[in-house]
Design an enzyme around this catalytic site. Sequence first.
Site, PDB file in Angstrom:
ATOM      1  CB  SER A  48      -0.943   0.009   1.209  1.00 10.77           C
ATOM      2  OG  SER A  48      -0.195  -0.002   2.406  1.00 10.77           O
ATOM      3  CE1 TYR A  49       2.934   1.676   4.264  1.00  6.15           C
ATOM      4  CE2 TYR A  49       5.275   1.223   4.299  1.00  6.15           C
ATOM      5  CZ  TYR A  49       4.075   1.334   4.959  1.00  6.15           C
ATOM      6  OH  TYR A  49       4.002   1.094   6.303  1.00  6.15           O
ATOM      7  N   GLY A  50       2.389   2.842  -2.296  1.00  2.00           N
ATOM      8  CA  GLY A  50       2.607   3.323  -3.655  1.00  2.00           C
ATOM      9  C   GLY A  50       3.620   2.474  -4.391  1.00  2.00           C
TER      10      GLY A  50
END
Length: 143
Positions: free
Chosen positions: A51-53
């Site tokens: 979810s951290y890009g």
Amino acid sequence: MRTSILGKTGLTVSKLGFGAMRLRAISHTEADRVINHALDRGITYIDTAASYGDSEEKLGSAISHRRSEYVLATKTMKRSYGEAKQEIEQSLRLLRTDYVDILQIHYVNYPQEYREVRAADGAIRAAEELQSKGYIGHIGITG
């Protein structure tokens, strides 16, 4: 750099870790410089998440050739077996590695979420299956 044993894992890590959440805000070139600088200074614990890009992609590109030098942790927020397995496999590809030292089922904050990930068709089953195949060293849950 000082080190310590990480909980009951037996993994030796630097007392200062590198959290990759903010890598999404910088270029690939800058990410490469920053991450290698951290490793060169003795940081041996790297934490990221699907979810951290694009942080997993940037980490894989920058330091996969140095894989033996650090403990790698990533996370999934998927709750079901199928979605979690797919996301973990994608993380391995993006990180350009055959294994992660630690996989965490991320952001499990409520009893219902815990029941979901622990269910027969939950994310824990996917993590344990991949662990049995050598793709994951340790499994945790964050909240």
